[in-house]
Structures are given as structure tokens and as C-alpha cells.
Enzyme design. Structure first.
Site, PDB file in Angstrom:
ATOM      1  CG  ASP A 263      23.701 -22.064   5.433  1.00  0.00           C
ATOM      2  OD1 ASP A 263      24.489 -22.963   5.772  1.00  0.00           O
ATOM      3  OD2 ASP A 263      22.687 -22.270   4.749  1.00  0.00           O
TER       4      ASP A 263
ATOM      5  CG  ASP B 286      25.460 -26.544   7.765  1.00  0.00           C
ATOM      6  OD1 ASP B 286      24.520 -26.765   8.536  1.00  0.00           O
ATOM      7  OD2 ASP B 286      25.410 -26.787   6.543  1.00  0.00           O
ATOM      8  CD  GLU B 287      20.603 -23.933   8.615  1.00  0.00           C
ATOM      9  OE1 GLU B 287      20.167 -22.815   8.261  1.00  0.00           O
ATOM     10  OE2 GLU B 287      20.149 -25.006   8.186  1.00  0.00           O
TER      11      GLU B 287
END
Length: 457
Positions: free
Chosen positions: A4, A98-99
Site C-alpha cells: 500500500d 496505490d495497492e
């Protein structure tokens, strides 16, 4: 592994805007009804968080920099990170920009002991920071998706957490019950009636009690996760649902001949992507956005499926011809959906492509769209060079001239129509200044396909 990126959108802005480093930054909707997308850790100290109303964020942290966001920059950074993850394993499941989850056992043969995993995570995070010019990530390692996700949350910010096999139940026991996916406010209210506050409280309840309160499916799922039972695989590929290309014009276009040529070009790109993916489409869609930012999408579902450029182009032109474009078009998109792996009879000729019912959907004008230069957006001045919009209003725009490499720069104010101030030239690439969107499932929505307003970045 679950990775993350830390305060991703805000971190990219701080990376590219030296004057904002170490200061509160809030990225999200700038309008009156906007919500916070990401807040930097400096802003979080004032109680600002994701999904909070922007008006509340301004009340809590009035001295923050409030930015509209630059999704091209975010996509570029995300692409670098996802590339690093795919070097570790072919099984990478992105959840968002983002993850992502990574199945490390599916990668090259490697040691998966505690020390080896910690070393692997440390090396990944170091390479990520170098490759993205300073971004950081939190990494969780565990025996399942759920545990890896919990571990990355415990590692925040900018850390690594390994939950070794056999310690999962004890690790999650003291966490709030909200840490379990699917436990939102409504579910939490019902669990509170059973005295539940933590995961340990859930572990003390029987399956029958949870099923009675939440229903069979939700109750059994929640009990399994409370005992760290999660056998979901990492899914690297999802079924492609639609392919589209669209173009937002610098100036509105009303010439039907020009618009037809653009539709042909988009159709060729869409058909090329169909052929590359070895897929065929049953539905063709045209999307038009008018000068007032209202939009209309027209779709035709064919009698079979095709990947032929002349068919996609002809149907797109037919759909476009059914619209009055004499007052100008701001955006034009062509897309296909209803994708299958085999061509279906009848074999298409150009007359057959006219069959099928036309479905039309309209979108209201974007009345809350902020006027003028959006705060945080990139600009270039003929004399001062690259910079970004600090703010605008009353016919003026204020720009700070700096880049990631320059250090904090000077601030200048100009008229909003200053000819020396322009958006930067978009980088060349597979879709130039146009957007190319591939929408993936597994969720399928009813009604005509919509073309996402995204770009290559």
C-alpha cells in the site's frame, strides 16, 4: 504480500511540489460538495481523512494546500510500482492505483522464511523509493490476503510487518472489529448489540449467534475471517468488459467531417486493441460531451460480434450522425463492449452493421465543475517555465514555478487568459493526447456501456 503506497496522491504532489514537502496537503474534489480523496500525514494530524467532506477538511486544517489532483502523474507512478511487483511474481492483483496483492509463492523459486521475506520486502521498498523518486510504501506479509492486508495496515506508514504462520489469530484478536473487510457502520451497529468491539469479541461468539444476527452468508464469512480463515487466491487477470478511446478537444469542434474522421481514428484504435486481445465485440458506443459539459452516449448492439475496423467505424459514424453537433463537441469517444472470444454469425457486411436497436443515455451538465485553472494542475509559462496552479479567481491565476528537481520556487500571478500560460504538452505514447481505456470486470452493469474519462497519463 500486500503493498500500500503511503498517502499516495498527496505524496506524489509533495514529491513534485517542493514547497509542499512536510506540509499538510489534501487532494480531492474542490467544489462545494467535494470529498477528500487523500490527505498527507501532516494533514491527518488535524483529523482529516479520506471520504471526509472537503468543507469539514477546510475547517479542521485551513492552512493545508487543497489540490484537485493530477491523475496522469498518479497513473505513471502506479505503473512503475506495479512493474516492480510483477518482477516478484506473475500473480499480482492490483486493487487500485496505490495497492495490490502479490502471491510470492507463484514467483521464482525463493526462500520464504521469515528473514528472507523481510529482506525481500526491504529490497522492494528501497527499489520502489528510488524508481518513483521518493515515494514510500507499507508492506504486509502473511499466509492469506486478509492477514497480509492487516499486516500492511499495522506497518503504516513506511514499514514492513510479517505475520508468521501460527500467530494470525493472536495478531488480529486485539484489533477493532472494523478491521475485518465488510464490517461497516451498519454491521458494526448490529454487532455492538452482541457486545462486540474487537475481533476477540467476535471470536467468542458462536457461528449460530453471528448467523442469527447477520444472516447465513455474512455471518459465516465474518466468523471465518475472525479466525483468520481466508483461502481467496490472488487473481492476476480479470475479464475485459469494454475497450474505449476518447479525445477531449482544446477547442470545441462542430465540423461533421472532422468529427467523422476522429471517430474513424478512434474506431481503428479500438478494433486494433480488440484484435490484439483476440476478442470480438457485440456493442458499439459513441460518447459526446457538449460545451456545457453535459454528455450523451448512444449504443448499438449488433446481431453478432466483430473485430473489423470498418464495422466499428461505420456503426460509430451512424451513431454520431444521429446527433446534432452543429453547436460544438468538447469530447468524442468510441467504445465497444459485450466482448466474446469468437466471432458470431452473421458475418458482417456494411449494410448488416446498421441493424440493431440504438440505446441512448444522457448525462446532465457538470454544474459543480470548478471554473478556471484547477489548483495543483501543471502549467508552463513561456518565460518562467514549468509550474503549478496555486489558486485562481477574479480573472487571475497564481502559479508557483517549481518542479521536483528545482526546490521551492517563486510565485507569480497572471490574467487567466494570459497567452504565455498554457497546460504542459502531454507526453507522447501509445495514445498520444487521447485516452485509452480498458475496463475490466468482474462486475457487469446493466444498460449501455459507458466510456470512462481517463487518459494515458
Amino acid at each position: 504480500m500486500h503493498l500500500d503506497l503511503d498517502a499516495f496522491f498527496a505524496a506524489v504532489e509533495q514529491r513534485d511540489k517542493p514547497s509542499l514537502r512536510g506540509k499538510p496537503v489534501i487532494v480531492g474534489g474542490i467544489g462545494l460538495r467535494g470529498v477528500v480523496s487523500t490527505a498527507s500525514y501532516e494533514a491527518r494530524r488535524y483529523g482529516v481523512g479520506s471520504a471526509m467532506a472537503m468543507s469539514e477538511a477546510r475547517r479542521r486544517c485551513p492552512h493545508a494546500a487543497f489540490l484537485a489532483g493530477r491523475f496522469g502523474a498518479y497513473r505513471q507512478a502506479s505503473g512503475i510500482v506495479m512493474g516492480l511487483l510483477r518482477e516478484l511474481s506473475p500473480l499480482v492483483e492490483p486493487l487500485s492505483l496505490d495497492e495490490a496483492f502479490v502471491d510470492l509463492a507463484a514467483g521464482p523459486e525463493r526462500q520464504l522464511g521469515d528473514s528472507a521475506l523481510r529482506e525481500l520486502a526491504a529490497d522492494l521498498r528501497a527499489r520502489l523509493t528510488t524508481a518513483t523518486d521518493g515515494l514510500t510504501a507499507s508492506v504486509g506479509l502473511g499466509s492469506s490476503k486478509f492477514i497480509a492486508k492487516v499486516a500492511s495496515e499495522l506497518a503504516k506508514p513506511d514499514g514492513v510487518r510479517l505475520v508468521t504462520p501460527g500467530t494470525e489469530v493472536a495478531t488480529i484478536a486485539p484489533l477493532p472489529a472494523r478491521a475485518i473487510p465488510g464490517v461497516g457502520p451498519a454491521t458494526m451497529d448490529r454487532l455492538a448489540r452482541l457486545g462486540v468491539q474487537t475481533v476477540a469479541d467476535l471470536q467468542r461468539l458462536s457461528a449460530a449467534e453471528l448467523v442469527r444476527e447477520l444472516g447465513k452468508s455474512a455471518g459465516e464469512h465474518l466468523r471465518a475471517l475472525a479466525w483468520a480463515e481466508d483461502d481467496r487466491p490472488v487473481e492476476a487477470e480479470r475479464e475485459t468488459k469494454s475497450i474505449s478511446v476518447e479525445d477531449t478537444f482544446e477547442h470545441d469542434i462542430s465540423d461533421a467531417t472532422v468529427l467523422g474522421g476522429i471517430a474513424d481514428r478512434h474506431a481503428a484504435q479500438v478494433a486494433g486493441r480488440l484484435a490484439k486481445a483476440e476478442l470480438f465485440a457485440r456493442t458499439v458506443t459513441v460518447k459526446v460531451r457538449w460545451p456545457d459539459f453535459s454528455s450523451v452516449s448512444r449504443s448499438r448492439t449488433l446481431d453478432g460480434a466483430t473485430d473489423r475496423v470498418e464495422v466499428v467505424s461505420r456503426v460509430a459514424r451512424d451513431l454520431l450522425d444521429g446527433l446534432d453537433t452543429s453547436h460544438g463537441v468538447r469530447l468524442l469517444g468510441v467504445g465497444v463492449s459485450g466482448l466474446v472470444q469468437v466471432a458470431q454469425e452473421p458475418l458482417f457486411d456494411l449494410e448488416a452493421s446498421r441493424t440493431g436497436r440504438v440505446v441512448e443515455e444522457a448525462e446532465a451538465p457538470l454544474t459543480r465543475r470548478p471554473a478556471g485553472w484547477l489548483p495543483g494542475s501543471d502549467v508552463v509559462h513561456t518565460h518562467y517555465g514549468p509550474g503549478w496552479v496555486w489558486g485562481s479567481g477574479l480573472g487571475r491565476v497564481t502559479v508557483r514555478f517549481e518542479t521536483a528537481a528545482t526546490g521551492p520556487g517563486p510565485v507569480r500571478t497572471f490574467a487567466v487568459d494570459d497567452p504565455d500560460l498554457t497546460p504542459p504538452v502531454q507526453p507522447s505514447g501509445p495514445c498520444g493526447g487521447r485516452s485509452a481505456t480498458v475496463t475490466k470486470g468482474p462486475r457487469v452493469t446493466k444498460g449501455p456501456p459507458q466510456l470512462a474519462n481517463t487518459s494515458c497519463g
